[in-house]
Design a protein around this motif. Structure first.
Motif, PDB file in Angstrom:
ATOM      1  N   PRO A  35       0.830  -1.216   0.000  1.00 63.03           N
ATOM      2  CA  PRO A  35       0.000   0.000   0.000  1.00 63.03           C
ATOM      3  C   PRO A  35       0.860   1.261   0.000  1.00 63.03           C
ATOM      4  CG  PRO A  35      -0.100  -1.076   2.146  1.00 63.03           C
ATOM      5  CD  PRO A  35       0.685  -1.982   1.246  1.00 63.03           C
ATOM      6  N   ALA A  36       0.256   2.344  -0.423  1.00 63.84           N
ATOM      7  CA  ALA A  36       0.987   3.602  -0.596  1.00 63.84           C
ATOM      8  C   ALA A  36       1.623   4.081   0.703  1.00 63.84           C
ATOM      9  CB  ALA A  36       0.047   4.664  -1.150  1.00 63.84           C
ATOM     10  N   ASP A  37       0.927   3.863   1.832  1.00 58.90           N
ATOM     11  CA  ASP A  37       1.483   4.392   3.104  1.00 58.90           C
ATOM     12  C   ASP A  37       2.725   3.625   3.542  1.00 58.90           C
ATOM     13  OD1 ASP A  37      -0.168   2.675   5.748  1.00 58.90           O
ATOM     14  OD2 ASP A  37      -0.196   2.146   3.648  1.00 58.90           O
ATOM     15  N   GLN A  38       2.996   2.484   2.891  1.00 52.57           N
ATOM     16  CA  GLN A  38       4.211   1.721   3.187  1.00 52.57           C
ATOM     17  C   GLN A  38       5.209   1.850   2.026  1.00 52.57           C
ATOM     18  OE1 GLN A  38       4.517   0.788   6.259  1.00 52.57           O
ATOM     19  NE2 GLN A  38       2.364   1.348   6.553  1.00 52.57           N
ATOM     20  N   GLY A  39       4.991   2.867   1.190  1.00 57.37           N
ATOM     21  CA  GLY A  39       5.962   3.114   0.127  1.00 57.37           C
ATOM     22  C   GLY A  39       5.640   2.456  -1.193  1.00 57.37           C
ATOM     23  N   GLY A  40       4.490   1.775  -1.282  1.00 55.01           N
ATOM     24  CA  GLY A  40       4.151   1.072  -2.533  1.00 55.01           C
ATOM     25  C   GLY A  40       3.155   1.853  -3.365  1.00 55.01           C
ATOM     26  N   ARG A  41       2.556   1.152  -4.341  1.00 60.47           N
ATOM     27  CA  ARG A  41       1.592   1.822  -5.235  1.00 60.47           C
ATOM     28  C   ARG A  41       0.287   1.033  -5.304  1.00 60.47           C
ATOM     29  NH1 ARG A  41       4.026   5.212  -8.889  1.00 60.47           N
ATOM     30  NH2 ARG A  41       2.554   4.704 -10.544  1.00 60.47           N
ATOM     31  N   ALA A  42       0.160   0.004  -4.496  1.00 61.28           N
ATOM     32  CA  ALA A  42      -1.003  -0.889  -4.614  1.00 61.28           C
ATOM     33  C   ALA A  42      -2.277  -0.187  -4.165  1.00 61.28           C
ATOM     34  CB  ALA A  42      -0.777  -2.145  -3.768  1.00 61.28           C
TER      35      ALA A  42
END
Ligand code: IPM
Ligand code: MN
Length: 361
Positions: free
Chosen positions: A340-347
């Motif tokens: 997820p975005a809040d963990q640096g991803g784009r999912a």
């Protein structure tokens, strides 16, 4: 066996998306026949439409359900004349009217999440903040004094009953856990400002009385200012922290900031018979409806709901499903492909949800 009735309140902002995500995962984990989800209205959006932030039919459904699963509530700008936010009344009315006196906030660093604290690894930060949830400074919600807009006060209220039961909850939880990561000692840290205010000195004194009935659990004390440093410099010392309402609200956000942020922070708001389960985050209206929010805090709150229901009902299948959901979330994060975005991803929210479901199946 008849299904468990779970009331869902989507609420505002990202609430509908994350609540739907949790329902999807819970159904995948338990099967479609074990949990019956009944949707009800509540929150700021509903208030704007109807004038009611917690409609009577929603409250009655919550009162008789096996558990309550909530997305998020509150919209900036939807406020009462006194300036306080309308949406938050959904939580506060449910807490006070259903007497949900223990707000359980796990602070746990899991595989695949990088802590903002350098060099701390999964397993080294694993404690639970028990926030008293029905009195303290929040007892003044809507009851403060406003004299001619010159003097405005809110009173901090402490009761012996309120402190005893939340302290007992904290010590009983410590008894069930395996102790602090640092030394495996079962420990309850009483957080207060007993050095300054009588109300907090009373909080400390009553917690100390309760501790005498738990000789197998250490008691520790920390002032609310000092503990913020300890939570950053020696988080592995903590096992269970018990605090008054406002301090618990603030410390649980600080703790969440050390284990990936509020997107990784579930909560269980428990009374003796009822439970409300929601992510500790807010409604994030800026990303509402974009499929951009992380569903993990609400999914993990759903796991807490199954664990609590399993304990309440003696239903091992629910407790097992709770563990499987937690493991599935960790596996997704550890794999590092659907982040997820809040963990640096784009999912997207939906992609993270489906990745957790694939792990489950
Ligand atoms: C929380 C939130 C709530 C609180 C608000 C939304 C009422 O900050 O649950 O931590 O202040 O308790
Ligand atoms: Mn808060």
């Amino acid at each position: 066996m008849s299904p468990y009735n779970i009331v869902t309140i989507d609420g505002d902002g990202i609430g509908p998306e994350v609540c739907r995500a949790a329902v999807r995962v819970l159904t995948e984990a338990c099967g479609a026949d074990r949990l019956r989800f009944i949707a009800h209205e509540g929150g700021a959006t509903h208030y704007v439409r109807s004038g009611q932030v917690l409609p009577p039919d929603t409250f009655e459904a919550c009162r008789s359900a096996h558990a309550i699963l909530h997305g998020a509530a509150g919209l900036p700008g939807v406020t009462y004349a006194d300036g306080t936010e309308v949406g938050n009344d959904l939580h506060l009315q449910l807490r006070f009217k259903l007497d949900l006196y223990a707000n359980v906030r796990p602070i746990r660093l899991v595989r695949g999440v990088k802590s903002t604290l350098a060099d701390w690894q999964p397993g080294q930060i694993d404690y639970v903040i028990i926030r008293e949830n029905t009195e303290g400074l929040y007892a003044s919600r809507g009851a403060g004094v406003n004299l001619r807009s010159e003097v405005v006060t809110d009173t901090l209220v402490m009761t012996r009953k309120g402190i005893e039961r939340v302290a007992r909850f904290a010590f009983q939880l410590a008894r069930k856990r395996s102790g602090a990561p640092r030394d495996q000692r079962r420990r309850v840290t009483v957080c207060d400002k007993a050095n300054i205010l009588r109300s907090y000195a009373f909080f400390r004194a009553v917690c100390t009385e309760v501790a005498e009935r738990f000789p197998d659990v250490d008691i520790d004390y920390a002032y609310a200012d000092a503990i913020t440093v300890h939570m950053l410099k020696r988080p592995d010392f903590y096992d269970v922290i018990v605090a008054e309402n406002m301090f618990g609200d603030i410390l649980s956000d600080l703790g969440a900031g050390t284990i990936g942020g509020l997107g990784m922070a579930p909560s269980a708001e428990l009374g003796d018979e009822r439970g409300l389960f929601q992510g500790a985050h807010g409604s994030a209206p800026d990303i509402a409806g974009l499929d951009a929010a992380s569903p993990l805090a609400t999914i993990l709150s759903g796991a807490m709901m199954l664990q609590w229901l399993g304990d309440q009902q003696g239903d091992a299948a629910l407790s097992d499903a709770a563990s499987r959901i937690e493991r599935a979330v960790e596996s997704v994060l550890a794999a590092g492909e659907v982040v997820p975005a809040d963990q640096g991803g784009r999912a997207r929210c939906s992609e993270v949800t489906e990745a957790v479901c694939r792990q489950l199946s």
